[in-house]
Design a protein around this motif. Structure first.
Motif, mmCIF file in Angstrom:
data_model
loop_
_atom_site.group_PDB
_atom_site.id
_atom_site.type_symbol
_atom_site.label_atom_id
_atom_site.label_comp_id
_atom_site.label_asym_id
_atom_site.label_seq_id
_atom_site.Cartn_x
_atom_site.Cartn_y
_atom_site.Cartn_z
ATOM 1 N N ILE A 51 0.853 -1.181 0.000
ATOM 2 C CA ILE A 51 0.000 0.000 0.000
ATOM 3 C C ILE A 51 0.889 1.232 0.000
ATOM 4 C CG2 ILE A 51 -0.221 -0.067 2.537
ATOM 5 C CD1 ILE A 51 -3.072 1.100 2.133
ATOM 6 N N SER A 52 0.595 2.136 -0.918
ATOM 7 C CA SER A 52 1.434 3.315 -1.095
ATOM 8 C C SER A 52 1.055 4.411 -0.107
ATOM 9 C CB SER A 52 1.282 3.845 -2.524
ATOM 10 O OG SER A 52 1.690 2.881 -3.462
ATOM 11 N N SER A 53 2.058 5.118 0.373
ATOM 12 C CA SER A 53 1.796 6.230 1.285
ATOM 13 C C SER A 53 1.294 7.450 0.527
ATOM 14 C CB SER A 53 3.064 6.589 2.062
ATOM 15 O OG SER A 53 4.076 7.041 1.172
ATOM 16 N N GLY A 54 1.595 7.520 -0.775
ATOM 17 C CA GLY A 54 1.223 8.695 -1.558
ATOM 18 C C GLY A 54 -0.265 8.784 -1.819
ATOM 19 N N ASP A 55 -0.853 7.724 -2.357
ATOM 20 C CA ASP A 55 -2.273 7.766 -2.708
ATOM 21 C C ASP A 55 -3.068 6.629 -2.083
ATOM 22 O OD1 ASP A 55 -1.937 6.351 -6.105
ATOM 23 O OD2 ASP A 55 -1.386 5.589 -4.123
ATOM 24 N N PHE A 56 -2.432 5.862 -1.214
ATOM 25 C CA PHE A 56 -3.067 4.742 -0.515
ATOM 26 C C PHE A 56 -3.572 3.659 -1.462
ATOM 27 C CE2 PHE A 56 -2.361 6.834 3.293
ATOM 28 C CZ PHE A 56 -2.897 8.119 3.285
ATOM 29 N N SER A 57 -3.038 3.623 -2.666
ATOM 30 C CA SER A 57 -3.414 2.548 -3.577
ATOM 31 C C SER A 57 -2.786 1.242 -3.101
ATOM 32 C CB SER A 57 -2.954 2.872 -4.993
ATOM 33 O OG SER A 57 -1.547 3.044 -5.035
ATOM 34 N N ILE A 58 -3.467 0.142 -3.401
ATOM 35 C CA ILE A 58 -3.004 -1.181 -2.985
ATOM 36 C C ILE A 58 -2.754 -2.036 -4.220
ATOM 37 C CG2 ILE A 58 -3.550 -3.269 -1.682
ATOM 38 C CD1 ILE A 58 -5.338 -1.564 0.115
ATOM 39 N N ASN A 59 -1.620 -2.687 -4.235
ATOM 40 C CA ASN A 59 -1.275 -3.594 -5.328
ATOM 41 C C ASN A 59 -1.059 -5.001 -4.777
ATOM 42 O OD1 ASN A 59 -1.225 -1.546 -7.314
ATOM 43 N ND2 ASN A 59 0.803 -0.931 -6.619
ATOM 44 N N TYR A 60 -1.385 -5.988 -5.600
ATOM 45 C CA TYR A 60 -1.247 -7.381 -5.198
ATOM 46 C C TYR A 60 -0.451 -8.162 -6.236
ATOM 47 C CZ TYR A 60 -5.124 -6.536 -1.940
ATOM 48 O OH TYR A 60 -5.927 -6.054 -0.934
ATOM 49 N N ARG A 61 0.244 -9.188 -5.746
ATOM 50 C CA ARG A 61 0.792 -10.178 -6.665
ATOM 51 C C ARG A 61 -0.412 -10.841 -7.317
ATOM 52 N NH1 ARG A 61 5.454 -12.979 -7.520
ATOM 53 N NH2 ARG A 61 6.485 -11.793 -5.874
ATOM 54 N N GLN A 62 -0.361 -10.993 -8.606
ATOM 55 C CA GLN A 62 -1.531 -11.460 -9.341
ATOM 56 C C GLN A 62 -2.034 -12.800 -8.832
ATOM 57 O OE1 GLN A 62 -3.100 -9.551 -11.495
ATOM 58 N NE2 GLN A 62 -4.681 -11.085 -11.757
ATOM 59 N N SER A 63 -1.142 -13.698 -8.498
ATOM 60 C CA SER A 63 -1.537 -15.045 -8.081
ATOM 61 C C SER A 63 -2.248 -15.064 -6.734
ATOM 62 C CB SER A 63 -0.311 -15.953 -8.029
ATOM 63 O OG SER A 63 0.626 -15.462 -7.092
ATOM 64 N N MET A 64 -2.119 -13.971 -5.972
ATOM 65 C CA MET A 64 -2.732 -13.928 -4.646
ATOM 66 C C MET A 64 -3.938 -12.995 -4.598
ATOM 67 S SD MET A 64 0.798 -13.838 -2.488
ATOM 68 C CE MET A 64 2.112 -14.983 -2.886
ATOM 69 N N LYS A 65 -4.152 -12.292 -5.658
ATOM 70 C CA LYS A 65 -5.270 -11.361 -5.690
ATOM 71 C C LYS A 65 -6.571 -12.125 -5.582
ATOM 72 C CE LYS A 65 -6.524 -7.215 -8.246
ATOM 73 N NZ LYS A 65 -6.241 -6.387 -9.446
ATOM 74 N N GLY A 66 -7.469 -11.644 -4.719
ATOM 75 C CA GLY A 66 -8.741 -12.304 -4.533
ATOM 76 C C GLY A 66 -8.790 -13.183 -3.312
ATOM 77 N N ARG A 67 -7.661 -13.762 -2.930
ATOM 78 C CA ARG A 67 -7.619 -14.577 -1.722
ATOM 79 C C ARG A 67 -7.076 -13.807 -0.539
ATOM 80 N NH1 ARG A 67 -4.689 -19.100 -0.366
ATOM 81 N NH2 ARG A 67 -3.026 -18.538 -1.830
#
Length: 124
Positions: A51-67
């Motif tokens: 999670i970025s401190s700049g805009d609070f966006s969250i990114n996931y490793r594709q294989s773990m996204k959703g779980r």
């Protein structure tokens, strides 16, 4: 130094869930970019989400996204990682890491501060 502390690991059966927490006593975690990594026995450490401190966006490793779901709880000064539908391959030590960059990444080398980890064991 940023004293990151992970908690919430433990033993869980396949299909179960755990919520991991990352805190830093005396520091405002909202000012940092935070990431979760994990390292399974005999394997390299891999990034899960950040999670970025700049805009609070969250990114996931594709294989773990959703779980797996990452969130920042400002009232608790904590960053959480919800682990769902766990399986044997999720057995690992989970770490939170931080830096002072505005945007996050899942590259281990980008992070300056690390906690000691919390262990997740999936058993039947």
């Amino acid at each position: 130094q940023l004293p990151l502390v992970e908690s919430g690991g433990g033993f869980v059966q396949p299909g179960g869930s755990l919520t991991l927490s990352c805190t830093a006593f005396g520091f405002n975690l909202g000012a940092y970019t935070i990431a979760w990594f994990r390292q399974a026995p005999g394997k390299e450490r891999e990034g899960i989400s950040c999670i970025s401190s700049g805009d609070f966006s969250i990114n996931y490793r594709q294989s773990m996204k959703g779980r797996f779901t990452m969130s920042r709880i400002n009232a608790m000064n904590a960053v959480l990682l919800q682990l769902n539908r766990l399986n044997f391959e999720d057995k690992a030590t989970y770490y939170c890491a931080a830096n002072q960059k505005a945007m996050c990444s899942l590259l281990e080398a980008d992070y300056t501060y690390w906690g000691r980890g919390t262990r997740v064991t999936v058993f039947s």
